[in-house]
Design a protein around this motif. Structure first.
Motif, short mmCIF file in Angstrom:
data_model
loop_
_atom_site.label_atom_id
_atom_site.label_comp_id
_atom_site.label_asym_id
_atom_site.label_seq_id
_atom_site.Cartn_x
_atom_site.Cartn_y
_atom_site.Cartn_z
N PHE A 80 0.79 -1.38 0.11
CA PHE A 80 -0.13 0.06 -0.08
C PHE A 80 0.91 1.16 -0.07
O PHE A 80 1.78 1.28 0.73
CB PHE A 80 -1.01 0.06 1.30
CG PHE A 80 -2.15 -0.81 1.26
CD1 PHE A 80 -3.03 -0.71 -0.13
CD2 PHE A 80 -2.28 -1.85 1.94
CE1 PHE A 80 -4.05 -1.86 -0.23
CE2 PHE A 80 -3.41 -2.75 1.76
CZ PHE A 80 -4.29 -2.76 0.67
N THR A 139 0.67 -0.25 15.11
CA THR A 139 0.11 -1.04 13.70
C THR A 139 -1.36 -1.72 13.71
O THR A 139 -1.75 -1.92 14.93
CB THR A 139 1.15 -2.21 13.40
OG1 THR A 139 1.08 -3.11 14.65
CG2 THR A 139 2.53 -1.83 13.21
N ALA A 140 -1.96 -1.98 12.83
CA ALA A 140 -3.16 -2.67 12.68
C ALA A 140 -2.99 -4.39 13.25
O ALA A 140 -4.03 -4.87 13.93
CB ALA A 140 -3.51 -2.71 11.40
N SER A 141 -1.88 -4.62 13.47
CA SER A 141 -1.62 -6.10 13.86
C SER A 141 -1.73 -5.96 15.31
O SER A 141 -2.36 -6.80 15.75
CB SER A 141 -0.24 -6.63 13.31
OG SER A 141 0.17 -6.40 11.98
N HIS A 182 -6.19 -10.40 6.26
CA HIS A 182 -4.70 -9.99 6.43
C HIS A 182 -4.08 -10.85 7.82
O HIS A 182 -4.76 -11.21 8.60
CB HIS A 182 -4.38 -8.58 7.04
CG HIS A 182 -2.96 -8.18 6.86
ND1 HIS A 182 -2.26 -8.24 7.97
CD2 HIS A 182 -2.08 -8.01 5.82
CE1 HIS A 182 -0.97 -8.07 7.74
NE2 HIS A 182 -0.90 -7.90 6.39
N SER A 184 -2.24 -10.61 9.88
CA SER A 184 -2.20 -10.01 11.29
C SER A 184 -3.41 -10.83 12.28
O SER A 184 -3.19 -11.03 13.35
CB SER A 184 -2.18 -8.56 11.33
OG SER A 184 -3.28 -8.10 10.49
N THR A 235 -13.35 -7.30 6.50
CA THR A 235 -12.20 -6.46 5.93
C THR A 235 -12.99 -5.46 4.94
O THR A 235 -13.63 -5.93 3.89
CB THR A 235 -11.13 -7.11 5.31
OG1 THR A 235 -10.69 -8.10 6.30
CG2 THR A 235 -10.12 -6.29 4.92
N GLY A 237 -11.34 -3.45 2.05
CA GLY A 237 -10.14 -3.14 1.35
C GLY A 237 -9.25 -4.33 1.78
O GLY A 237 -8.26 -3.89 2.55
N THR A 239 -5.98 -6.88 1.59
CA THR A 239 -4.74 -6.59 1.23
C THR A 239 -4.47 -6.98 -0.14
O THR A 239 -3.61 -6.11 -0.94
CB THR A 239 -3.67 -7.35 2.16
OG1 THR A 239 -4.12 -7.16 3.44
CG2 THR A 239 -2.35 -6.79 1.83
N ASP A 264 -11.65 -4.81 9.78
CA ASP A 264 -10.35 -4.31 9.43
C ASP A 264 -10.49 -3.35 8.26
O ASP A 264 -10.68 -3.70 6.96
CB ASP A 264 -9.27 -5.80 8.90
CG ASP A 264 -7.90 -4.86 8.76
OD1 ASP A 264 -7.73 -3.96 8.54
OD2 ASP A 264 -7.15 -6.23 8.44
N ALA A 266 -8.08 -1.14 7.85
CA ALA A 266 -6.66 -0.44 7.76
C ALA A 266 -6.04 0.30 6.74
O ALA A 266 -5.80 1.58 6.89
CB ALA A 266 -5.75 -1.52 8.13
N ASN A 293 -5.69 2.63 9.55
CA ASN A 293 -4.21 3.08 9.50
C ASN A 293 -4.05 4.45 9.17
O ASN A 293 -3.79 4.29 7.89
CB ASN A 293 -3.49 1.93 9.00
CG ASN A 293 -3.18 0.96 9.93
OD1 ASN A 293 -3.78 0.69 11.05
ND2 ASN A 293 -2.16 -0.13 9.48
N HIS A 295 -1.28 5.70 9.03
CA HIS A 295 -0.19 5.56 8.29
C HIS A 295 -0.20 4.86 6.92
O HIS A 295 0.83 4.63 6.18
CB HIS A 295 1.02 4.78 9.33
CG HIS A 295 0.78 3.32 9.57
ND1 HIS A 295 1.11 2.84 11.00
CD2 HIS A 295 0.67 2.29 8.85
CE1 HIS A 295 0.88 1.58 10.60
NE2 HIS A 295 0.43 1.18 9.47
N LYS A 296 -1.30 4.39 6.67
CA LYS A 296 -1.47 3.88 5.30
C LYS A 296 -1.99 4.89 4.35
O LYS A 296 -1.21 5.25 3.43
CB LYS A 296 -2.44 2.50 5.23
CG LYS A 296 -1.83 1.17 5.80
CD LYS A 296 -2.93 0.25 5.53
CE LYS A 296 -1.92 -1.23 5.54
NZ LYS A 296 -0.91 -1.21 6.82
C1 LIG Z 1 -5.83 -4.90 5.35
C2 LIG Z 1 -4.90 -4.91 6.20
N1 LIG Z 1 -5.03 -5.03 7.82
C3 LIG Z 1 -3.76 -5.05 8.39
C4 LIG Z 1 -2.60 -4.93 7.88
C5 LIG Z 1 -1.56 -4.90 9.05
O1 LIG Z 1 -1.01 -3.54 8.89
P1 LIG Z 1 0.22 -3.15 10.14
O2 LIG Z 1 1.29 -3.08 9.13
O3 LIG Z 1 -0.43 -1.83 10.41
O4 LIG Z 1 0.07 -4.24 11.05
C6 LIG Z 1 -2.28 -4.81 6.64
C7 LIG Z 1 -0.95 -4.46 5.96
O5 LIG Z 1 -1.00 -4.21 4.86
C8 LIG Z 1 -3.50 -4.70 5.64
O6 LIG Z 1 -3.56 -4.63 4.43
#
Ligand SMILES: Cc1ncc(COP(=O)(O)O)c(C=O)c1O
Length: 475
Positions: A80, A139-141, A182, A184, A235, A237, A239, A264, A266, A293, A295-296
């Protein structure tokens, strides 16, 4: 470091960054470092005596910069694409200078209260209801880990005291996601001790979105077999292709079944700011937790993830543990951020979010997001119109998945080798950086737009390089 030396070096660094932002294309977007280059270039032992900052900075330019892959490059189209925007970078400098550790309200009241204000603004921009309280993580994780831990707290309140291992009175848990969720979310399940067997991958439809009917069936079957359906991760969007799970229908299932719903968003969550995209977010108001996120795709220097939770007191119940030395009393009730998660110490991340929300304003953010979507649609149009190129997924946001199919080539392995060679060739140009994914076993090239400095000419250049490579690569 004497203050005058700091001032001089600081100006030098700001000048360096200003030149970098003015012309990031002077660097190859994907680093050309070979493994071990930097390690070999640096002494194995630490210095005995201090060195002047000017010498260290020279080494930064000479040794470190060549090993940088430039996420701030307008030709960055991999994963991303993101931006460390000017106001965000300046805010990071201030946050580093202040060096605030915001574990308790009193360890910096402004850091705690600014987080509440900035997340309140963002929540309104995303049209989430007021009963969603936000918290900033890295982070989203980490956000999904906290969300699923809170779901566990809801379903098994005595786990905090008695643990879960070796207990025969607890039903084995199931967490629902799709093959496109994702990784995560899967990692969070592992870390919470449920085991990988707890993950139930729900089938998707032909847009790669989770099928709510299949989810309902899976939950019913699991319940009948004695499992405890704990949570669903939907989700907006995904990944790989930015597919959108139907949150509204999934929320219906979750509500009926009393299962935690984590959304999610993110990457794509910011698109809830745009009226035309809002229908995709229907049902998010009924989620238990929602991650976005900044930061994305909100121009925020890495890192800053926001978890909104409708049941934040439960999250605090799961995570709060206050040793004596951290107990405080204030004149009025306050939030202590250390209660909202696993970490004690917290960076002052809210500063950059607040500064850039003010700098760009909601209108400015919406206009930039729309521009990115428009660029992605143009690129998708070129792919659609070009003979021998194939688009492999819908483009709801700013990511395009596609591949080149030479005449007479239908074997999937040959197509993979051919497209991987195209990817290597365009990435070697130094002008653009794309990544790949795999969809139903098919290798796909992937172009993601999200950098503030990306203009149409950069996207067009990516297309030219792809077309050249498709003509010339041999595998
Ligand atoms: C849809 C989605 N969720 C979660 C994440 C994890 O993101 P992060 O790096 O903030 O943990 C990503 C990472 O690209 C993602 O695409």
């Amino acid at each position: 470091m004497p203050v005058e030396e700091f001032r001089r070096a600081g100006h030098q660094i700001v000048d360096w960054l200003a030149a970098y932002f003015a012309y990031p294309e002077r660097f190859p977007v994907l680093s050309r470092s070979a493994p071990g280059d930097l390690i070999r270039a640096l002494p194995p032992e630490p210095p005995d005596t201090g060195e002047p900052f000017s010498v260290i900075f020279e080494d930064f330019e000479r040794l470190i910069v060549p090993g940088i892959t430039h996420w701030n490059h307008p030709g960055f189209f991999a994963y991303f694409a993101i931006t460390g925007s000017g106001p965000g970078v300046l805010a990071e400098m201030l946050a580093a200078g202040l060096n605030v550790q915001a574990m308790l309200w009193r360890t910096s009241p402004a850091a705690t209260e600014l987080e509440e204000v900035a997340l309140g603004w963002l929540r309104q921009l995303l049209h989430l209801p007021a009963d969603f309280e936000g918290v900033i993580y890295d982070t989203a994780s980490v956000s999904v880990l906290h969300a699923l831990a809170t779901a566990r707290e809801a379903a098994m309140p005595d786990v905090r005291t008695r643990g879960a291992f070796g207990r025969t009175d607890l039903r084995p848990v199931r967490v629902y996601m799709s093959a496109h969720t994702h990784s995560s979310a899967e990692k969070a399940v592992l870390l919470l001790g449920f085991g990988r067997d707890a993950i139930h991958k729900v089938p998707v439809d032909d847009t790669l979105a989770m099928r709510p009917d299949a989810l309902a069936e899976a939950i019913a079957a699991d319940r009948a077999a004695g499992f405890l359906p704990l949570a669903v991760v939907a989700t907006i969007g995904t990944t790989s292709t930015t597919a959108v799970d139907p949150v509204k229908a999934i929320a219906d299932v979750c509500e009926r079944e009393g299962v935690w719903l984590h959304v999610d968003a993110a990457y794509a969550g910011v698109m809830a700011m745009l009226p035309a995209w809002r229908p995709l977010f229907e049902g998010c108001d009924r989620a238990d937790s929602f991650v976005v996120n900044p930061h994305k795709w909100l121009f925020t220097p890495f890192d800053l993830s926001v978890l909104y939770c409708r049941r934040m007191p439960l999250l605090r119940q799961a995570f709060s543990l206050v040793p004596d030395y951290l107990q405080t009393t204030e004149a009025a009730p306050v939030k202590n951020l250390m209660d909202t998660g696993i970490q004690l110490g917290r960076r002052f991340r809210a500063l950059k979010l607040w500064m850039l929300l003010r700098y760009f304003g909601a209108e400015g953010i919406r206009a930039r997001l729309l521009h990115h979507v428009d660029l992605a649609r143009r690129f998708a149009g070129w792919v659609d119109d070009a003979p021998r190129w194939e688009r492999l997924a819908p483009v709801p946001f700013s990511v395009v998945c596609f591949r080149h199919v030479p005449e007479g080539m239908s074997d999937e392995q040959a197509l993979e080798r051919h497209n991987a060679a195209i990817l290597d060739a365009v990435n070697a140009s130094g002008e653009v950086f794309l990544s790949h994914t795999r969809l139903d076993g098919r290798y796909a090239l992937r172009l993601a737009i999200g950098n503030l400095r990306t203009e149409e000419r950069h996207v067009r250049r990516a297309w030219e390089l792809l077309a050249d490579a498709a003509r010339t690569v041999t595998v």
